[in-house]
Design a protein around this motif. Structure first.
Motif, PDB file in Angstrom:
ATOM      1  N   MET A  84     -14.570  41.744 -19.487  1.00  0.00           N
ATOM      2  CA  MET A  84     -13.328  40.978 -19.608  1.00  0.00           C
ATOM      3  C   MET A  84     -12.307  41.807 -20.379  1.00  0.00           C
ATOM      4  O   MET A  84     -12.608  42.334 -21.446  1.00  0.00           O
ATOM      5  CB  MET A  84     -13.595  39.656 -20.336  1.00  0.00           C
ATOM      6  N   ILE A  85     -11.087  41.935 -19.824  1.00  0.00           N
ATOM      7  CA  ILE A  85     -10.076  42.755 -20.485  1.00  0.00           C
ATOM      8  C   ILE A  85      -9.585  42.080 -21.760  1.00  0.00           C
ATOM      9  O   ILE A  85      -9.648  40.862 -21.912  1.00  0.00           O
ATOM     10  CB  ILE A  85      -8.882  43.056 -19.544  1.00  0.00           C
ATOM     11  N   THR A  86      -9.080  42.891 -22.692  1.00  0.00           N
ATOM     12  CA  THR A  86      -8.583  42.390 -23.968  1.00  0.00           C
ATOM     13  C   THR A  86      -7.261  41.656 -23.752  1.00  0.00           C
ATOM     14  O   THR A  86      -6.413  42.099 -22.981  1.00  0.00           O
ATOM     15  CB  THR A  86      -8.358  43.569 -24.945  1.00  0.00           C
ATOM     16  N   THR A 123     -18.886  28.770 -10.424  1.00  0.00           N
ATOM     17  CA  THR A 123     -17.938  28.583  -9.320  1.00  0.00           C
ATOM     18  C   THR A 123     -16.515  28.763  -9.824  1.00  0.00           C
ATOM     19  O   THR A 123     -15.703  29.461  -9.215  1.00  0.00           O
ATOM     20  CB  THR A 123     -18.107  27.180  -8.708  1.00  0.00           C
ATOM     21  N   THR A 124     -16.219  28.126 -10.952  1.00  0.00           N
ATOM     22  CA  THR A 124     -14.929  28.301 -11.624  1.00  0.00           C
ATOM     23  C   THR A 124     -15.213  28.742 -13.053  1.00  0.00           C
ATOM     24  O   THR A 124     -15.789  27.969 -13.826  1.00  0.00           O
ATOM     25  CB  THR A 124     -14.121  26.988 -11.650  1.00  0.00           C
ATOM     26  N   PRO A 125     -14.839  29.955 -13.448  1.00  0.00           N
ATOM     27  CA  PRO A 125     -15.149  30.452 -14.800  1.00  0.00           C
ATOM     28  C   PRO A 125     -14.476  29.633 -15.893  1.00  0.00           C
ATOM     29  O   PRO A 125     -13.612  28.792 -15.628  1.00  0.00           O
ATOM     30  CB  PRO A 125     -14.593  31.889 -14.780  1.00  0.00           C
ATOM     31  N   ASP A 126     -14.873  29.911 -17.154  1.00  0.00           N
ATOM     32  CA  ASP A 126     -14.238  29.209 -18.270  1.00  0.00           C
ATOM     33  C   ASP A 126     -12.798  29.698 -18.411  1.00  0.00           C
ATOM     34  O   ASP A 126     -12.415  30.726 -17.823  1.00  0.00           O
ATOM     35  CB  ASP A 126     -15.073  29.365 -19.547  1.00  0.00           C
ATOM     36  N   PRO A 127     -11.932  28.958 -19.122  1.00  0.00           N
ATOM     37  CA  PRO A 127     -10.496  29.266 -19.125  1.00  0.00           C
ATOM     38  C   PRO A 127     -10.149  30.690 -19.541  1.00  0.00           C
ATOM     39  O   PRO A 127      -9.280  31.326 -18.921  1.00  0.00           O
ATOM     40  CB  PRO A 127      -9.917  28.250 -20.119  1.00  0.00           C
ATOM     41  N   MET A 128     -10.826  31.215 -20.552  1.00  0.00           N
ATOM     42  CA  MET A 128     -10.499  32.550 -21.039  1.00  0.00           C
ATOM     43  C   MET A 128     -10.863  33.615 -20.008  1.00  0.00           C
ATOM     44  O   MET A 128     -10.081  34.533 -19.733  1.00  0.00           O
ATOM     45  CB  MET A 128     -11.204  32.818 -22.370  1.00  0.00           C
ATOM     46  N   GLU A 129     -12.050  33.482 -19.412  1.00  0.00           N
ATOM     47  CA  GLU A 129     -12.467  34.444 -18.388  1.00  0.00           C
ATOM     48  C   GLU A 129     -11.576  34.337 -17.159  1.00  0.00           C
ATOM     49  O   GLU A 129     -11.226  35.344 -16.531  1.00  0.00           O
ATOM     50  CB  GLU A 129     -13.922  34.201 -18.003  1.00  0.00           C
ATOM     51  N   LEU A 130     -11.195  33.126 -16.813  1.00  0.00           N
ATOM     52  CA  LEU A 130     -10.347  32.897 -15.650  1.00  0.00           C
ATOM     53  C   LEU A 130      -8.978  33.561 -15.829  1.00  0.00           C
ATOM     54  O   LEU A 130      -8.493  34.284 -14.954  1.00  0.00           O
ATOM     55  CB  LEU A 130     -10.182  31.393 -15.432  1.00  0.00           C
ATOM     56  N   GLN A 131      -8.367  33.335 -16.981  1.00  0.00           N
ATOM     57  CA  GLN A 131      -7.061  33.948 -17.247  1.00  0.00           C
ATOM     58  C   GLN A 131      -7.174  35.469 -17.314  1.00  0.00           C
ATOM     59  O   GLN A 131      -6.287  36.195 -16.843  1.00  0.00           O
ATOM     60  CB  GLN A 131      -6.479  33.398 -18.557  1.00  0.00           C
ATOM     61  N   ALA A 132      -8.300  35.949 -17.866  1.00  0.00           N
ATOM     62  CA  ALA A 132      -8.508  37.399 -17.965  1.00  0.00           C
ATOM     63  C   ALA A 132      -8.633  38.027 -16.574  1.00  0.00           C
ATOM     64  O   ALA A 132      -8.083  39.104 -16.313  1.00  0.00           O
ATOM     65  CB  ALA A 132      -9.757  37.696 -18.794  1.00  0.00           C
ATOM     66  N   ILE A 180      -7.369  36.901 -13.726  1.00  0.00           N
ATOM     67  CA  ILE A 180      -6.072  36.903 -13.042  1.00  0.00           C
ATOM     68  C   ILE A 180      -5.148  37.952 -13.646  1.00  0.00           C
ATOM     69  O   ILE A 180      -4.456  38.673 -12.917  1.00  0.00           O
ATOM     70  CB  ILE A 180      -5.425  35.498 -13.089  1.00  0.00           C
ATOM     71  N   ARG A 181      -5.165  38.086 -14.966  1.00  0.00           N
ATOM     72  CA  ARG A 181      -4.331  39.114 -15.619  1.00  0.00           C
ATOM     73  C   ARG A 181      -4.745  40.512 -15.163  1.00  0.00           C
ATOM     74  O   ARG A 181      -3.891  41.360 -14.834  1.00  0.00           O
ATOM     75  CB  ARG A 181      -4.431  38.978 -17.139  1.00  0.00           C
ATOM     76  N   GLU A 182      -6.052  40.781 -15.142  1.00  0.00           N
ATOM     77  CA  GLU A 182      -6.532  42.104 -14.715  1.00  0.00           C
ATOM     78  C   GLU A 182      -6.111  42.397 -13.279  1.00  0.00           C
ATOM     79  O   GLU A 182      -5.678  43.509 -12.951  1.00  0.00           O
ATOM     80  CB  GLU A 182      -8.057  42.164 -14.845  1.00  0.00           C
ATOM     81  N   ALA A 183      -6.232  41.380 -12.412  1.00  0.00           N
ATOM     82  CA  ALA A 183      -5.851  41.569 -11.008  1.00  0.00           C
ATOM     83  C   ALA A 183      -4.348  41.793 -10.869  1.00  0.00           C
ATOM     84  O   ALA A 183      -3.909  42.696 -10.141  1.00  0.00           O
ATOM     85  CB  ALA A 183      -6.284  40.355 -10.192  1.00  0.00           C
ATOM     86  N   VAL A 184      -3.558  40.983 -11.537  1.00  0.00           N
ATOM     87  CA  VAL A 184      -2.098  41.105 -11.455  1.00  0.00           C
ATOM     88  C   VAL A 184      -1.644  42.459 -11.987  1.00  0.00           C
ATOM     89  O   VAL A 184      -0.791  43.133 -11.399  1.00  0.00           O
ATOM     90  CB  VAL A 184      -1.414  39.945 -12.212  1.00  0.00           C
ATOM     91  N   ASN A 185      -2.229  42.880 -13.111  1.00  0.00           N
ATOM     92  CA  ASN A 185      -1.879  44.199 -13.659  1.00  0.00           C
ATOM     93  C   ASN A 185      -2.228  45.322 -12.691  1.00  0.00           C
ATOM     94  O   ASN A 185      -1.590  46.377 -12.686  1.00  0.00           O
ATOM     95  CB  ASN A 185      -2.595  44.427 -14.990  1.00  0.00           C
TER      96      ASN A 185
END
Length: 492
Positions: free
Chosen positions: A1-3, A159-168, A170-175
């Protein structure tokens, strides 16, 4: 998981979350990240969540022993003299602060969410493949893991990760250049506020049938969790939000009736008169299917190598979802012909004629998959299955009944018994009178026996595990794969 890209002081987080900041020691505290895991929170904020099995408030002292700087909690009596933020609901607050730490990445891409008992993985996978035909670099999140071509490739998880992993994610993908995300949205995730701070553009509802009642208690509470997805969509996207809802499902009809009051765009689908994407005809053979549709007074046909009426619904839902974010309909019609097979979802195996692997593990899943194969079977229809342990046991006898009604030969075996006695699971499956061909708790051996007995015109369905690569027995996950067992038998 990215920082996380952002860092906050405890006072800043308290203000963002409308929480009450308490600290006997005084002074502000810098919090570079947050975690709900008391073992992994050094120098960060521990989020105390009261779950169905454990209460995070019981681990506050442990978290501080492991280096936590502060705690986010809902029970002020558990704070003592430690620094913390008090909020009414730590699940909702955890979702909000996860988005804050990663800078709300879902606002920087198109997001499609897919919920429902059955069909989430197939629909999500089709949407992912469709988007690659357009000017999108998509991220897919779900049962099969997380994937964004050239950016992210993660194996199976929730199936759906926890909120922190989920946001991480999407951020990694968007970056990395991703500009779209399609994700499975489970009822647990909705109930636990894991997706509360995702900016959805499209919400898809596939169906609702008997499942997860061990968690939700009854079908109405299960439905309430699913229905809340569309209220979330309305809150986040307003009238620009697109609701893709199966109008043939009785629960879907209830959501369709709410769409207008929620001011969402109605992209309902099915055979029901009056829905936006109406299926007017369906034909199939062993090579694929053709779905005749009417949308906006235009009639056209989707041709695909997928089989099954339920897969027709999944495909139409995927087309509607992609059209909802601006994808050209003619290109979607063309792309439907080349949709790849989804691993473990009515998966045919090259070199193993008449053998299918499917993840179906609910009464409705059995009904639709076996009905599909029944239509295509010239000889006898076999099914090999078991039921998962430590899960809703009330579905076992209905699954046995459906198997007995639609299959000619039923073989019972092991399927992730977890802490339960496998023999008791078999008794539950047969409690309404099912007479199996045989029972063999060695799943690989059971498959071998059936494939040895199978005639050329027979069809064999190996149900329940799909593309899983393990057997969960007494807390240990042993390597195991239905696909590999079939390949081994045929020398593939």
């Amino acid at each position: 998981m990215i920082t996380p890209g952002n860092t906050f002081t405890i006072a800043e987080l308290a203000a963002e979350l409308d929480g009450v900041y308490l600290s006997i020691e005084g002074g502000d505290i810098e919090l570079p990240y947050a975690s709900s895991n008391s073992e992994n929170v050094k120098d960060g904020l521990f989020v105390a969540i009261a779950g169905s099995r454990f209460d995070g408030h019981d681990f506050i002292d442990k978290a501080f022993q492991n280096g936590a700087r502060a705690v986010l909690l809902s029970n002020p009596e558990r704070l003592g003299t430690k620094p913390g933020i008090i909020v009414p609901d730590t699940r909702k607050a955890y979702s909000a602060l996860s988005a804050l730490y990663y800078g709300n990445p879902s606002k920087e891409c198109k997001v499609i969410g897919v919920t429902g008992t059955n069909g989430k993985t197939t629909t999500t996978s089709i949407i992912y493949e469709f988007l690659k035909n357009f000017s999108y670099l998509p991220l897919r999140i779900g049962t099969l893991g997380a994937e964004a071509q050239g950016i992210i490739s993660r194996g199976r998880g929730l199936t759906t990760p926890d909120p922190m992993e989920l946001q991480a994610l999407i951020r990694e993908a968007v970056n990395g250049g991703a500009n779209a995300c399609v994700m499975e949205v489970s009822s647990h995730a909705l109930d636990q506020a894991r997706v509360n701070d995702i900016q959805f553009d499209v919400a898809v509802f596939t169906n609702l049938t008997h499942e997860h009642l061990d968690y939700h208690g009854n079908m109405e509470r299960y439905f309430d969790a699913k229905r809340s997805f569309f209220h979330l969509l309305a809150e986040k996207s307003g009238s620009s939000g697109v609701a893709v809802v199966n109008a043939d499902c009785r629960y879907g009809k209830k959501i369709v009736n709410e769409i207008r009051s929620l001011k969402l765009c109605d992209y309902s689908f099915g055979r029901t008169e009056g829905c936006s994407w109406q299926i007017v005809n369906f034909e199939q053979d062993m090579n694929g299917s053709a779905i005749a549709l009417n949308f906006n007074n235009r009639e056209f046909t989707l041709k695909t190598n997928l089989i099954g009426r339920y897969n027709a619904e999944n495909l139409v839902a995927a087309v509607a979802a992609c059209h909802g974010i601006g994808c050209n309909l003619d290109k979607l019609i063309a792309a439907a012909e080349n949709v790849p097979q989804v691993p473990g979802r009515l998966q045919a195996i090259e070199g193993a004629p008449g053998v299918f692997i499917d993840y179906c593990h609910t009464p409705d899943g059995f009904q639709v998959v076996l009905s599909t194969l029944r239509e295509l079977t010239a000889g006898e229809l076999w099914i090999i299955f078991g039921c998962g342990g430590d899960r809703d046991s009330s579905k076992r006898a209905p699954m046995g009944n459906i198997a007995g009604q639609l299959a000619d030969r039923v073989v019972l075996t092991l399927d992730n018994p977890r802490s339960e006695d496998p023999e008791q699971i078999i008794k539950d499956i047969t409690s309404d009178g099912l007479k199996p061909e045989f029972v063999d708790l060695d799943r690989g051996r059971a498959i071998k026996k059936v494939l040895e007995a199978k005639c050329d015109d027979d069809i064999v369905l190996i149900a329940g595990k799909g593309n899983e690569d393990y057997q969960d027995i007494k807390g240990v996950k042993y390597p195991y794969s239905d696909l590999e067992e079939v390949k081994k038998f045929y020398g593939l």
